[in-house]
Design a protein around this motif. Structure first.
Motif, PDB file in Angstrom:
ATOM      1  N   ILE A   1       4.547   8.923  32.011  1.00 39.15           N
ATOM      2  CA  ILE A   1       5.777   9.507  31.464  1.00 39.15           C
ATOM      3  C   ILE A   1       5.568  10.049  30.052  1.00 39.15           C
ATOM      4  O   ILE A   1       6.039  11.145  29.727  1.00 39.15           O
ATOM      5  N   PHE A   2       4.858   9.289  29.222  1.00 37.79           N
ATOM      6  CA  PHE A   2       4.775   9.647  27.808  1.00 37.79           C
ATOM      7  C   PHE A   2       3.481  10.354  27.419  1.00 37.79           C
ATOM      8  O   PHE A   2       3.358  10.809  26.277  1.00 37.79           O
ATOM      9  N   VAL A   3       2.513  10.473  28.324  1.00 37.48           N
ATOM     10  CA  VAL A   3       1.257  11.164  28.015  1.00 37.48           C
ATOM     11  C   VAL A   3       1.016  12.331  28.964  1.00 37.48           C
ATOM     12  O   VAL A   3       0.942  13.487  28.543  1.00 37.48           O
ATOM     13  N   ILE A   4       0.913  12.033  30.259  1.00 32.90           N
ATOM     14  CA  ILE A   4       0.573  13.075  31.225  1.00 32.90           C
ATOM     15  C   ILE A   4       1.686  14.120  31.352  1.00 32.90           C
ATOM     16  O   ILE A   4       1.429  15.334  31.307  1.00 32.90           O
ATOM     17  N   THR A   5       2.929  13.657  31.485  1.00 32.34           N
ATOM     18  CA  THR A   5       4.047  14.608  31.636  1.00 32.34           C
ATOM     19  C   THR A   5       4.207  15.520  30.429  1.00 32.34           C
ATOM     20  O   THR A   5       4.326  16.742  30.590  1.00 32.34           O
ATOM     21  N   PRO A   6       4.195  14.997  29.176  1.00 26.24           N
ATOM     22  CA  PRO A   6       4.262  15.922  28.030  1.00 26.24           C
ATOM     23  C   PRO A   6       3.088  16.891  27.965  1.00 26.24           C
ATOM     24  O   PRO A   6       3.258  18.047  27.547  1.00 26.24           O
ATOM     25  N   MET A   7       1.894  16.462  28.377  1.00 22.83           N
ATOM     26  CA  MET A   7       0.747  17.369  28.371  1.00 22.83           C
ATOM     27  C   MET A   7       0.946  18.517  29.361  1.00 22.83           C
ATOM     28  O   MET A   7       0.678  19.687  29.041  1.00 22.83           O
TER      29      MET A   7
ATOM     30  N   TRP B   1      -3.110  22.865  22.442  1.00 20.22           N
ATOM     31  CA  TRP B   1      -4.148  22.849  23.468  1.00 20.22           C
ATOM     32  C   TRP B   1      -5.484  23.347  22.936  1.00 20.22           C
ATOM     33  O   TRP B   1      -6.542  22.858  23.337  1.00 20.22           O
ATOM     34  N   VAL B   2      -5.450  24.298  22.020  1.00 19.17           N
ATOM     35  CA  VAL B   2      -6.699  24.734  21.389  1.00 19.17           C
ATOM     36  C   VAL B   2      -7.317  23.582  20.602  1.00 19.17           C
ATOM     37  O   VAL B   2      -8.532  23.334  20.678  1.00 19.17           O
ATOM     38  N   LEU B   3      -6.487  22.855  19.872  1.00 23.28           N
ATOM     39  CA  LEU B   3      -6.979  21.699  19.121  1.00 23.28           C
ATOM     40  C   LEU B   3      -7.512  20.630  20.061  1.00 23.28           C
ATOM     41  O   LEU B   3      -8.541  19.995  19.774  1.00 23.28           O
ATOM     42  N   PHE B   4      -6.847  20.431  21.184  1.00 23.71           N
ATOM     43  CA  PHE B   4      -7.299  19.448  22.174  1.00 23.71           C
ATOM     44  C   PHE B   4      -8.686  19.811  22.709  1.00 23.71           C
ATOM     45  O   PHE B   4      -9.565  18.955  22.815  1.00 23.71           O
TER      46      PHE B   4
END
Length: 310
Positions: A37-43, A282-285
């Motif tokens: 919920i708090f990691v995959i969904t926001p990504m 996403w570029v930073l990631f």
């Protein structure tokens, strides 16, 4: 694989085995749901928004594809490459400085000196001071006209420095302020040093070696896994540097300390360009991920594993 599945199916018929498996799933479920919920969904949402013109002030969102990314890399955004340059410069300075300084402190505090526990507490304490409070202190100390730092320089016969108010010195100054709260990195190094068996140093003494031999041939190789961990974590946090640039410099002077994370914040909350901020994120990631992969790829050449490596 099929044999393992058959064994699992057979065991699943056992009520006791099934209850243990269900209990394990239930205990792990809050962590799994939190991650989804708090990691995959926001990504996933941020990647989708990076392909649109999403803004909180717009009623309709249009799909743009990779247009936001194209504008970043073709120079349409005047701050993208400037923030990338500032961030890389900060990483190149901050990672070695933090690692070397923390390791040096750990070496000193690992010696059998009087009041060692007190000194350890003193050097660790700045790392738990709130960032805003420490930044306010540094802002006073580094004031070009009234700050204590320039008063010391003048007393020693040197000319004053502009510190945070000059494009050439702002990032080195931010690195300097960051060394003040490297206590957590120092503690990790200290734990690694205390894990080195004493008999290795005794063997060097028997062979007529000195302190430099112990450092090069015993200490550094044995603490290299900790060194690698600290280097990876320090690189990641340096790429994500935000707080000091936001509080002390606001990205200045003349955008010289406009770090990538600060640019993301500015695009998202000052300019209300959420889609551009997501693209920047996403570029930073990707940059952080590539840097981490490179560090892992090179670790096999210099990281020592006592039990051997596969």
């Amino acid at each position: 694989m099929s044999q393992m599945l058959n064994v699992h199916k057979t065991n699943w018929k056992n009520p006791q085995y099934r209850n243990r498996q269900l209990a394990g799933i239930l205990f792990a479920l809050p962590a799994i749901l939190g991650f989804l919920i708090f990691v995959i969904t926001p990504m996933i949402l941020s990647f989708y928004y990076s392909l649109t013109d999403f803004s909180v002030f717009k009623e309709k969102t249009n799909f743009l594809g990779f247009e936001n990314y194209r504008k970043l890399f073709d120079g349409t955004d005047p701050f993208f490459y400037q923030s990338l340059k500032a961030t890389i410069y900060y990483v190149i300075l901050n990672v070695p400085a933090t690692i070397v300084f923390s390791f040096f402190l750990a070496l000193l505090l690992n010696r059998n000196i009087k009041g060692r526990a007190l000194f350890r507490g003193i050097f660790y304490m700045p790392s738990i001071v709130p960032v805003v409070a420490s930044c306010m202190i540094w802002q006073y100390l580094l004031n070009p006209d009234l700050g204590l730092a320039n008063s010391i320089l003048r007393a020693l016969g040197f000319s004053k420095s502009m510190w945070l108010y000059d494009e050439k010195t702002v990032i080195p100054t931010l690195v300097l302020t960051n060394l003040w709260n490297c206590g957590s990195t120092m503690v990790i190094f200290l734990a690694g040093l205390q894990n080195i068996p004493r008999q290795y140093y005794e063997a060097v003494d028997v062979d007529g070696g000195n302190g430099l031999h112990k450092l090069i041939y015993i200490t550094i190789p044995m603490v290299s896994p900790v060194l690698f961990y600290n280097a990876v974590m320090c690189a990641i946090t340096s790429f994500q540097a935000f707080d000091k640039a936001y509080i002390l410099t606001e990205g200045g002077p003349n955008n010289a300390s406009l770090f990538f994370s600060y640019l993301i914040y500015r695009e998202a909350f000052a300019n209300a360009n959420m889609s551009v901020a997501c693209a920047l994120g996403w570029v930073l990631f990707v940059i952080t991920g590539v840097c981490s992969v490179l560090l892992f790829k090179t670790s096999g050449k210099w990281v020592f594993h006592e039990g051997g490596s596969d």
